[in-house]
Design a protein around this motif. Structure first.
Motif, mmCIF file in Angstrom:
data_model
loop_
_atom_site.group_PDB
_atom_site.id
_atom_site.type_symbol
_atom_site.label_atom_id
_atom_site.label_comp_id
_atom_site.label_asym_id
_atom_site.label_seq_id
_atom_site.Cartn_x
_atom_site.Cartn_y
_atom_site.Cartn_z
ATOM 1 N N UNK A 1 0.872 -0.793 0.084
ATOM 2 C CA UNK A 1 -0.429 -0.348 0.464
ATOM 3 C C UNK A 1 1.329 1.429 0.130
ATOM 4 N N UNK A 2 0.185 2.330 -0.540
ATOM 5 C CA UNK A 2 2.045 3.493 -0.829
ATOM 6 C C UNK A 2 1.513 4.126 -0.248
ATOM 7 N N UNK A 3 2.202 4.894 0.535
ATOM 8 C CA UNK A 3 2.233 6.284 1.654
ATOM 9 C C UNK A 3 0.842 7.753 1.121
ATOM 10 N N UNK A 4 -0.078 8.198 1.969
ATOM 11 C CA UNK A 4 -0.141 9.123 2.263
ATOM 12 C C UNK A 4 0.214 10.253 1.330
ATOM 13 N N UNK A 5 -0.447 10.982 0.777
ATOM 14 C CA UNK A 5 0.536 12.399 0.284
ATOM 15 C C UNK A 5 -0.248 13.695 0.494
ATOM 16 N N UNK A 6 0.599 14.374 1.275
ATOM 17 C CA UNK A 6 0.184 15.726 1.827
ATOM 18 C C UNK A 6 0.795 16.899 0.903
ATOM 19 N N UNK A 7 0.601 17.506 0.056
ATOM 20 C CA UNK A 7 1.152 18.894 -0.695
ATOM 21 C C UNK A 7 0.531 20.320 -0.561
ATOM 22 N N UNK A 8 1.359 20.397 -0.121
ATOM 23 C CA UNK A 8 1.537 22.155 0.383
ATOM 24 C C UNK A 8 2.325 23.059 -1.145
ATOM 25 N N UNK A 9 1.343 24.053 -1.329
ATOM 26 C CA UNK A 9 1.789 24.480 -2.834
ATOM 27 C C UNK A 9 2.713 25.636 -1.745
ATOM 28 N N UNK A 10 3.489 26.693 -2.328
ATOM 29 C CA UNK A 10 4.427 28.200 -2.988
ATOM 30 C C UNK A 10 3.459 29.404 -2.005
ATOM 31 N N UNK A 65 -3.172 14.518 10.665
ATOM 32 C CA UNK A 65 -4.025 13.937 10.652
ATOM 33 C C UNK A 65 -3.716 12.871 9.011
ATOM 34 N N UNK A 66 -3.016 12.933 8.301
ATOM 35 C CA UNK A 66 -3.090 12.351 7.546
ATOM 36 C C UNK A 66 -2.828 10.291 8.360
ATOM 37 N N UNK A 67 -1.907 10.990 9.046
ATOM 38 C CA UNK A 67 -0.826 9.808 9.514
ATOM 39 C C UNK A 67 -2.112 8.642 10.198
ATOM 40 N N UNK A 68 -2.448 9.300 11.271
ATOM 41 C CA UNK A 68 -3.506 9.404 11.521
ATOM 42 C C UNK A 68 -4.639 8.273 11.038
ATOM 43 N N UNK A 69 -5.117 9.611 10.342
ATOM 44 C CA UNK A 69 -6.302 8.456 9.612
ATOM 45 C C UNK A 69 -6.541 7.137 9.076
ATOM 46 N N UNK A 70 -4.636 7.052 8.652
ATOM 47 C CA UNK A 70 -4.538 6.051 7.243
ATOM 48 C C UNK A 70 -3.371 4.781 8.194
ATOM 49 N N UNK A 71 -2.841 5.499 9.025
ATOM 50 C CA UNK A 71 -2.019 4.272 10.271
ATOM 51 C C UNK A 71 -1.174 4.401 9.110
ATOM 52 N N UNK A 72 -0.207 4.755 8.300
ATOM 53 C CA UNK A 72 0.461 5.301 7.757
ATOM 54 C C UNK A 72 1.568 5.747 7.815
ATOM 55 N N UNK A 73 2.728 6.240 7.519
ATOM 56 C CA UNK A 73 3.963 7.466 7.783
ATOM 57 C C UNK A 73 3.625 8.286 6.093
ATOM 58 N N UNK A 74 3.355 8.943 5.741
ATOM 59 C CA UNK A 74 3.366 10.319 4.721
ATOM 60 C C UNK A 74 4.463 11.007 4.119
#
Length: 237
Positions: A1-10, A65-74
């Motif tokens: 399973x792939x890691x979740x991604x958090x995308x932050x713009x400039x 939040x993404x780590x807690x929701x998915x149970x995976x590293x981000x």
């Protein structure tokens, strides 16, 4: 399973800037969160009151939040000026990160624009952006017009203040620098010259470079290629 991604713009951008990249990633089955940093919403009442520490808090919270929701590293993806608060945030959530990807950006320390006097920093002219090194290569007239229409002034503190760094746990997080408007060799050279937006490179223990030639906004000029690169990172490739 792939890691979740958090995308932050400039600078000047909200979560909308990632729409095309996020659509590619979600179509391939990836979990994606795109973030609008505090003060970058179009209706914010007082951008001058937004501190860079709030940007650090927001990035760290989105990762947690993404780590807690998915149970995976981000996988944390930071574009342009988001490299400053993003790098500081990695100290707080290092144990929740699979990797960090800097997109035409870097692990910034110190202040990007120490002494910046104004409450906010509007999007400059195209000529000023290019003179400052932000290449517009690959952007269509329609994309430029949309950027201009939706751009939000950056809180002045994002330039004036140095993000608060923590205990140094950020140094061990696997990191990739995606080099777009500059080559990887040019990035290395600038880091050696002491560029603030690359100051953290020397202390990172697991560092790789990828060249993706285009302008400073590859999420618009090469969205499919950038999404493919991020997908590989999320899948551990």
């Amino acid at each position: 399973m792939s890691a979740p991604l958090v995308l932050v713009p400039g600078f000047w951008l909200g979560a909308w800037a990632w729409d095309e990249v996020a659509a590619h990633l979600r179509a391939a089955g990836h979990d994606v969160t795109a973030l609008t940093l505090p003060g970058l919403g179009p209706d914010h009442p007082d951008r001058g009151a937004v501190r860079i520490a709030e940007h650090v808090d927001a990035v760290a919270a989105a990762v947690a939040d993404a780590a807690d929701r998915t149970g995976q590293r981000v996988v944390l993806v930071l574009h342009s000026g988001a490299g400053f608060p993003g790098y500081a945030a990695t100290d707080r959530v290092a144990d929740r990160l699979a990797a960090v990807v800097y997109v035409d950006s870097g692990p910034g320390t110190g202040a990007l624009g120490e002494g910046f006097p104004d409450a906010e920093h509007p999007l400059p002219s195209w000529e000023e952006l290019e003179a400052e090194g932000s290449s517009l290569a690959g952007l269509s007239p329609q994309q430029r017009a949309e950027f201009r229409r939706r751009a939000v002034p950056e809180p002045g503190a994002a330039l004036r203040e140095a993000p608060p760094l923590g205990d140094g746990s950020r140094r061990g997080v696997p990191t990739t620098v995606v080099c777009c408007s500059m080559t990887s060799q040019q990035v290395r050279d600038l880091a050696a010259q002491g560029a603030p937006f690359l100051a953290g490179l020397a202390e990172l223990e697991h560092l790789a470079y990828v060249d993706l030639p285009t302008g400073h906004w590859p999420m618009w000029s090469r969205p499919g290629d950038l999404a493919e690169l991020l997908a590989r990172t999320a899948s551990g490739g």
